[in-house]
Design an enzyme around this catalytic site. Structure first.
Site, PDB file in Angstrom:
ATOM      1  N   ASP A 207      47.996  40.963  35.046  1.00  0.00           N
ATOM      2  CA  ASP A 207      47.383  39.967  34.175  1.00  0.00           C
ATOM      3  C   ASP A 207      48.521  39.366  33.346  1.00  0.00           C
ATOM      4  OD1 ASP A 207      45.416  38.588  32.597  1.00  0.00           O
ATOM      5  OD2 ASP A 207      45.715  40.121  31.064  1.00  0.00           O
TER       6      ASP A 207
ATOM      7  N   ASP B  70      45.096  44.300  30.468  1.00  0.00           N
ATOM      8  CA  ASP B  70      45.038  44.736  29.069  1.00  0.00           C
ATOM      9  C   ASP B  70      43.840  45.629  28.780  1.00  0.00           C
ATOM     10  OD1 ASP B  70      42.858  43.043  28.888  1.00  0.00           O
ATOM     11  OD2 ASP B  70      43.943  41.451  27.862  1.00  0.00           O
TER      12      ASP B  70
ATOM     13  N   ASP C 196      39.717  42.791  31.734  1.00  0.00           N
ATOM     14  CA  ASP C 196      40.147  43.000  33.116  1.00  0.00           C
ATOM     15  C   ASP C 196      39.496  44.226  33.750  1.00  0.00           C
ATOM     16  OD1 ASP C 196      41.964  40.804  33.363  1.00  0.00           O
ATOM     17  OD2 ASP C 196      43.354  41.881  32.069  1.00  0.00           O
TER      18      ASP C 196
END
Length: 619
Positions: free
Chosen positions: A320, A513, A517
């Site tokens: 990410d 994180d 996600d």
């Protein structure tokens, strides 16, 4: 030390004393043979008790032919052909080996328990100005607690008064204390260092960080790796094959070639004892326990050996962007109002985002810099992947990206920017935009270099951010593939595409994180949650959890995982090689039973000692 280990040591010491006593007595006094047999049977029982109980437990699991049974057949068979003292000596060696294995396993688990021994003993609750000492489990939401210097934080809480340094090493592995102030979260298991703090409980004890971490670590050994499962399957096939070979090895020469029965029965029993797969079975789980403990020591929580093994084999790393590759600390760089002043634009945005802890929301609140009147917000709701719709002073406000403006058919001035652009509209009329930027983590380039050059990994970035912003960060970090403008479900689809096309690739790792996600963390072969301290989504969804905000710990985790797998493979190959040599020597009658078992137990102890090295592995 567990009761099981203590009883095992007591039986071992008592058995050795009786065994030595029997040898000394028989040499000095001529005893009745029945008395000697009974004496040695008692000694054998003391040495074999653990093997018998373990075999009975395995029968319940439908595992009849296994290593304990091999040793029992071999030693009782030796009794049957009159080799009494040798049979007892063989069982003694076996018991020494298993006791040593129990000690090492117990020690490994104690190390993990010690690392996680961060449960607070008590809590100080403030009630009507009075301080009352209570059990942490008695605390409820919104209770006010006092944490004095030197005390552990009993539950997750929000500081309401005081400024102090907080030692979070037991949770994050980070040795540098953190300063906490009113409004900051503090997590159970942390130690208050300098000044008294007053805080409000935000999670009850069973839901607090420390309780959930300890629960995860305690369950970690239950999640077996592929290698452990392979060895279990291997021994299921290996053991009955060994029994059949031993029977053929003994009975063939006796009935086909008419050779001496006692000699070949004895060699068959040696074959059984020498073939016992103790070193293979015992050293493998100890190595994975060592890897889990070594990780925990560095603030890396691994849910089980399977994830260490998958991480060691991984060659696709998916990241990410915001909060993972970048700092996640946003600042408003540009304010462009339309029809209203810059201050008015920031006022609208800050109020609409006042109930959010997202980094972008915090940056808008910081840029506004004035007190926020939350009563002005009548209603608000998230439009997934686009932004927020809210009712501010009876006016409908839309705040979000360009997709939101287009979806609501609001004319606006779209711009291309490397930063995140937030557009605003009031009652269907565009009123301006702000540009918010983030910075790449300082240690992210070094990690990408390690993965690309040392691990030859494919690097991928999935982000919901704009194409321009995502491309800029991805290019700086040398990403192989960059996917931008993704909604949460589109991230899962993109990861699914990677899983389908991996071909000869080993494993796919996703690093996020841990908050938005969670679906992708679950979908990947290995999900790693970055900076997951206090994040419920991360603790629930991730397979490996980094308890602080340092991305370089992924490198530490990979090194520990690879070393663990290297030790497991080394032990497996070395044990099989020695076993093959001993079995060949047995065929030619060049080794006695006690000699074969002595070598086998020696190999087991060496393999176990090698496995414990993982815990002290310097990353």
């Amino acid at each position: 030390m567990t009761k099981e280990v203590k009883y095992s040591i007591i039986r071992l010491i008592l058995g050795i004393a009786l065994y030595v006593g029997e040898i000394i007595t028989v040499r000095r006094i001529e005893l009745d043979m029945v008395f000697v047999i009974v004496w040695l049977l008692i000694v054998h029982f003391l040495f074999s008790y653990g093997a018998v109980t373990a075999w009975i437990q395995n029968i319940k699991k439908k595992k009849i032919l296994e290593e304990n049974l091999l040793m029992l057949i071999a030693t009782m068979g030796a009794f049957g052909i009159g080799m009494l003292e040798e049979a007892v000596a063989v069982m003694l060696f076996f018991q020494v080996g298993t006791t040593f294995q129990q000690l090492i396993t117990d020690r490994s688990k104690q190390k993990i328990a010690k690392l996680m021994d961060i449960r607070p003993v008590y809590a100080t609750r403030k009630v009507k100005g009075q301080e009352i000492q209570v059990e942490p489990g008695e605390l409820k939401l919104n209770h006010i607690i006092i944490i004095k210097p030197g005390e552990r934080v009993p539950v997750d809480a929000m500081v309401t008064s005081g400024v102090s340094s907080m030692d979070t090493q037991a949770i994050t592995g980070e040795s540098i204390p953190r300063t906490v102030r009113p409004g900051d979260k503090i997590y159970s298991g942390s130690i208050n260092l300098s000044a008294a703090l007053e805080a409000q409980v935000i999670k009850e004890y069973q839901d607090s960080t420390v309780s959930r971490i300890i629960e995860m670590v305690e369950r970690a050994s239950a999640k077996k790796s592929e290698r452990e499962n392979f060895i279990s399957r291997f021994t299921k096939l290996y053991t009955p094959v060994v029994v059949m070979l031993a029977l053929a090895f003994s009975l063939g020469p006796i009935f086909v070639l008419q050779w001496d029965a006692q000699t070949w029965i004895y060699r068959g029993l040696i074959f059984l004892a020498a073939a016992c797969p103790c070193a293979i079975l015992m050293a493998t789980p100890i190595a994975f326990l060592g890897g889990i403990a070594a990780s925990a020591k560095r603030g890396i929580i691994v849910r089980g050996g399977s994830y260490l093994e998958s991480l060691a084999k991984a060659d696709i790393f998916v990241f990410d962007k915001t909060g993972t590759l970048t700092e996640g600390v946003f600042k408003v760089q540009e304010v462009t109002p339309s029809g209203i002043s810059a201050d008015e634009l920031l006022e609208v945005m800050a109020h609409v985002e006042c109930n959010s802890n997202h980094p972008i929301a915090k940056s808008l609140q910081d840029a506004y810099g004035k007190e926020i009147d939350r009563t002005r917000i009548k209603r608000s709701g998230e439009i997934i992947g686009c932004g927020i719709q809210a009712k501010l002073d009876d006016k409908t406000v839309y705040l979000g990206n360009a997709k939101l403006m287009r979806r609501k058919e609001i004319p606006f001035d779209e711009i291309k920017s490397a930063g995140t652009v937030v557009y605003a509209a009031i009652d269907g009329v565009y009123v301006g935009r702000v540009v918010i930027s983030d910075e790449i983590r300082k240690d992210a380039p070094a990690l990408m270099s390690y993965l690309r050059n040392r691990r030859h990994a494919m690097l991928v970035m999935l982000t919901g951010d704009t194409k321009r912003s995502g491309k800029e960060v991805g290019k700086k970090l040398g990403m192989d593939y960059i996917y931008t403008d993704l909604l949460p479900d589109e991230k899962v689809e993109s990861l699914g595409d990677l899983l389908v096309i991996q071909d000869d690739m080993e494993r796919v790792v996703f690093v996020g994180d841990g908050i938005n996600d969670a679906p992708v963390l679950v979908e990947a072969d290995v999900g790693i949650a970055m900076g997951a301290l206090g994040s419920d989504a991360a603790l629930d969804a991730a397979d490996i959890i980094l308890m602080d905000d340092e991305i370089y710990r992924i490198k530490d985790a990979i090194k520990i995982a690879r070393e663990t797998l290297r030790v497991v493979n080394m032990n497996f190959k070395f044990s099989l090689f020695v076993k093959a040599v001993i079995l060949i020597l047995t065929l030619f009658g060049l080794v006695t039973m006690w000699g074969a078992v002595f070598v086998d137990i020696g190999v087991m102890i060496l393999a176990i000692l090698n496995a414990t090295w993982v815990y002290k592995y310097p990353v």
